[in-house]
Design a protein around this motif. Structure first.
Motif, PDB file in Angstrom:
ATOM      1  N   GLU A  83       0.842  -1.218  -0.061  1.00  0.00           N
ATOM      2  CA  GLU A  83       0.047   0.091  -0.100  1.00  0.00           C
ATOM      3  C   GLU A  83       0.893   1.300   0.082  1.00  0.00           C
ATOM      4  O   GLU A  83       0.496   2.230  -0.266  1.00  0.00           O
ATOM      5  CB  GLU A  83      -0.899   0.083   1.224  1.00  0.00           C
ATOM      6  CG  GLU A  83      -1.987  -1.142   1.263  1.00  0.00           C
ATOM      7  CD  GLU A  83      -2.959  -0.967  -0.043  1.00  0.00           C
ATOM      8  OE1 GLU A  83      -3.435   0.079  -0.488  1.00  0.00           O
ATOM      9  OE2 GLU A  83      -3.406  -2.205  -0.550  1.00  0.00           O
ATOM     10  N   ASP A  84       2.072   1.169   0.393  1.00  0.00           N
ATOM     11  CA  ASP A  84       3.158   2.322   0.277  1.00  0.00           C
ATOM     12  C   ASP A  84       3.667   2.645  -1.199  1.00  0.00           C
ATOM     13  O   ASP A  84       4.587   3.421  -1.495  1.00  0.00           O
ATOM     14  CB  ASP A  84       4.278   2.187   1.300  1.00  0.00           C
ATOM     15  CG  ASP A  84       3.730   2.079   2.557  1.00  0.00           C
ATOM     16  OD1 ASP A  84       2.947   2.935   2.995  1.00  0.00           O
ATOM     17  OD2 ASP A  84       4.501   1.402   3.442  1.00  0.00           O
ATOM     18  N   PHE A  85       3.141   1.787  -2.165  1.00  0.00           N
ATOM     19  CA  PHE A  85       3.842   2.067  -3.345  1.00  0.00           C
ATOM     20  C   PHE A  85       3.699   3.319  -4.024  1.00  0.00           C
ATOM     21  O   PHE A  85       4.726   3.969  -4.436  1.00  0.00           O
ATOM     22  CB  PHE A  85       2.981   0.942  -4.514  1.00  0.00           C
ATOM     23  CG  PHE A  85       3.413   1.161  -5.795  1.00  0.00           C
ATOM     24  CD1 PHE A  85       4.740   0.496  -6.287  1.00  0.00           C
ATOM     25  CD2 PHE A  85       2.976   1.998  -6.836  1.00  0.00           C
ATOM     26  CE1 PHE A  85       5.165   0.499  -7.454  1.00  0.00           C
ATOM     27  CE2 PHE A  85       3.268   2.179  -7.988  1.00  0.00           C
ATOM     28  CZ  PHE A  85       4.664   1.447  -8.401  1.00  0.00           C
ATOM     29  N   GLU A  86       2.505   4.108  -3.954  1.00  0.00           N
ATOM     30  CA  GLU A  86       2.435   5.437  -4.484  1.00  0.00           C
ATOM     31  C   GLU A  86       3.400   6.338  -3.911  1.00  0.00           C
ATOM     32  O   GLU A  86       4.063   6.960  -4.617  1.00  0.00           O
ATOM     33  CB  GLU A  86       1.014   5.797  -4.488  1.00  0.00           C
ATOM     34  CG  GLU A  86       0.119   5.086  -5.296  1.00  0.00           C
ATOM     35  CD  GLU A  86       0.402   5.320  -6.677  1.00  0.00           C
ATOM     36  OE1 GLU A  86       0.924   6.268  -7.210  1.00  0.00           O
ATOM     37  OE2 GLU A  86       0.254   4.078  -7.539  1.00  0.00           O
ATOM     38  N   GLU A  87       3.567   6.338  -2.384  1.00  0.00           N
ATOM     39  CA  GLU A  87       4.541   7.247  -1.718  1.00  0.00           C
ATOM     40  C   GLU A  87       5.938   6.678  -2.180  1.00  0.00           C
ATOM     41  O   GLU A  87       6.765   8.007  -2.506  1.00  0.00           O
ATOM     42  CB  GLU A  87       4.259   7.028  -0.397  1.00  0.00           C
ATOM     43  CG  GLU A  87       5.097   8.075   0.436  1.00  0.00           C
ATOM     44  CD  GLU A  87       4.678   8.111   1.980  1.00  0.00           C
ATOM     45  OE1 GLU A  87       5.530   8.894   2.792  1.00  0.00           O
ATOM     46  OE2 GLU A  87       3.779   7.371   2.402  1.00  0.00           O
ATOM     47  N   MET A  88       6.247   5.752  -2.299  1.00  0.00           N
ATOM     48  CA  MET A  88       7.717   5.248  -2.642  1.00  0.00           C
ATOM     49  C   MET A  88       7.849   5.607  -4.185  1.00  0.00           C
ATOM     50  O   MET A  88       8.972   6.049  -4.413  1.00  0.00           O
ATOM     51  CB  MET A  88       7.719   3.718  -2.549  1.00  0.00           C
ATOM     52  CG  MET A  88       9.136   2.936  -3.207  1.00  0.00           C
ATOM     53  SD  MET A  88       9.458   2.850  -5.043  1.00  0.00           S
ATOM     54  CE  MET A  88       8.070   1.871  -5.285  1.00  0.00           C
ATOM     55  N   ASN A  89       6.738   5.334  -5.059  1.00  0.00           N
ATOM     56  CA  ASN A  89       7.066   5.717  -6.310  1.00  0.00           C
ATOM     57  C   ASN A  89       7.404   7.305  -6.875  1.00  0.00           C
ATOM     58  O   ASN A  89       8.024   7.568  -7.562  1.00  0.00           O
ATOM     59  CB  ASN A  89       5.756   5.201  -7.122  1.00  0.00           C
ATOM     60  CG  ASN A  89       6.162   5.386  -8.332  1.00  0.00           C
ATOM     61  OD1 ASN A  89       7.067   4.548  -9.102  1.00  0.00           O
ATOM     62  ND2 ASN A  89       5.148   5.941  -9.187  1.00  0.00           N
ATOM     63  N   GLU A  90       6.682   8.162  -5.901  1.00  0.00           N
ATOM     64  CA  GLU A  90       6.740   9.518  -6.084  1.00  0.00           C
ATOM     65  C   GLU A  90       8.403   9.742  -5.656  1.00  0.00           C
ATOM     66  O   GLU A  90       8.830  10.795  -6.507  1.00  0.00           O
ATOM     67  CB  GLU A  90       5.813  10.291  -4.891  1.00  0.00           C
ATOM     68  CG  GLU A  90       4.335  10.257  -5.550  1.00  0.00           C
ATOM     69  CD  GLU A  90       3.632  11.300  -4.727  1.00  0.00           C
ATOM     70  OE1 GLU A  90       3.951  12.158  -4.084  1.00  0.00           O
ATOM     71  OE2 GLU A  90       2.251  10.618  -4.613  1.00  0.00           O
ATOM     72  N   THR A  91       8.853   9.286  -4.648  1.00  0.00           N
ATOM     73  CA  THR A  91      10.223   9.541  -4.383  1.00  0.00           C
ATOM     74  C   THR A  91      11.335   8.947  -5.142  1.00  0.00           C
ATOM     75  O   THR A  91      11.999   9.835  -5.816  1.00  0.00           O
ATOM     76  CB  THR A  91      10.342   9.201  -2.935  1.00  0.00           C
ATOM     77  OG1 THR A  91       9.715   9.918  -1.839  1.00  0.00           O
ATOM     78  CG2 THR A  91      12.109   9.640  -2.460  1.00  0.00           C
ATOM     79  N   TYR A  92      10.780   7.844  -5.591  1.00  0.00           N
ATOM     80  CA  TYR A  92      11.749   7.016  -6.620  1.00  0.00           C
ATOM     81  C   TYR A  92      12.148   7.641  -7.979  1.00  0.00           C
ATOM     82  O   TYR A  92      12.914   7.902  -8.594  1.00  0.00           O
ATOM     83  CB  TYR A  92      11.174   5.780  -6.835  1.00  0.00           C
ATOM     84  CG  TYR A  92      11.793   4.982  -7.906  1.00  0.00           C
ATOM     85  CD1 TYR A  92      12.771   3.908  -7.604  1.00  0.00           C
ATOM     86  CD2 TYR A  92      11.236   4.985  -9.187  1.00  0.00           C
ATOM     87  CE1 TYR A  92      13.101   3.044  -8.554  1.00  0.00           C
ATOM     88  CE2 TYR A  92      11.840   4.142 -10.142  1.00  0.00           C
ATOM     89  CZ  TYR A  92      12.790   3.050  -9.863  1.00  0.00           C
ATOM     90  OH  TYR A  92      13.497   2.516 -10.752  1.00  0.00           O
ATOM     91  N   ALA A  93      10.914   8.367  -8.351  1.00  0.00           N
ATOM     92  CA  ALA A  93      10.735   8.943  -9.759  1.00  0.00           C
ATOM     93  C   ALA A  93      11.839  10.145  -9.712  1.00  0.00           C
ATOM     94  O   ALA A  93      12.323  10.421 -11.000  1.00  0.00           O
ATOM     95  CB  ALA A  93       9.207   9.345 -10.164  1.00  0.00           C
TER      96      ALA A  93
END
Length: 126
Positions: A83-93
């Protein structure tokens, strides 16, 4: 020929492994968790902050191996809560803005030291 990668700009290995290894053409990083180079674990931080620290560690290991984020071919991200995917993805990008590498993101039951994220990469050496 295998070359071990070791840098003070990333945390020391916490087990029987190296921070990274290279054969001169490819750099393989160990999984990086949100552990600061001085050994402080950011396990209570947000997933965005944990992702940032893990990626800062990853970039330091890549640099020691002669690579940079633009050279990364494949990344694997392990999340203890998918469920933390979106938050991780924003930083990762922000680390892979142009021509991002191939990536897998996997939800797992738990990660070393109670971390929320662990990230590893394979990069080509120019």
């Amino acid at each position: 020929m295998k070359q071990i990668i070791d840098t003070n700009a990333a945390p020391e290995a916490v087990g029987a492994y190296s921070q990274g290894a290279s054969n001169g053409d490819l750099v393989f990083t160990a999984g990086q968790i949100p552990l600061t180079p001085d050994g402080r674990l950011l396990d209570d931080a947000s997933i965005a902050e944990q992702t940032e620290q893990a990626l800062d560690n990853l970039v330091a290991v890549l640099a020691e191996g002669g690579a940079e984020p633009a050279d990364v071919l494949k990344v694997t991200v392990y999340l203890d809560d998918i469920e933390d995917f979106e938050e991780m993805n924003e930083t990762y990008a922000g680390y892979f803005e142009q021509e991002p590498p191939a990536r897998s993101a996997v939800g797992v039951e738990s990660l070393p030291k109670g971390a929320g994220v662990e990230i590893e990469a394979i990069a080509a050496v120019e």
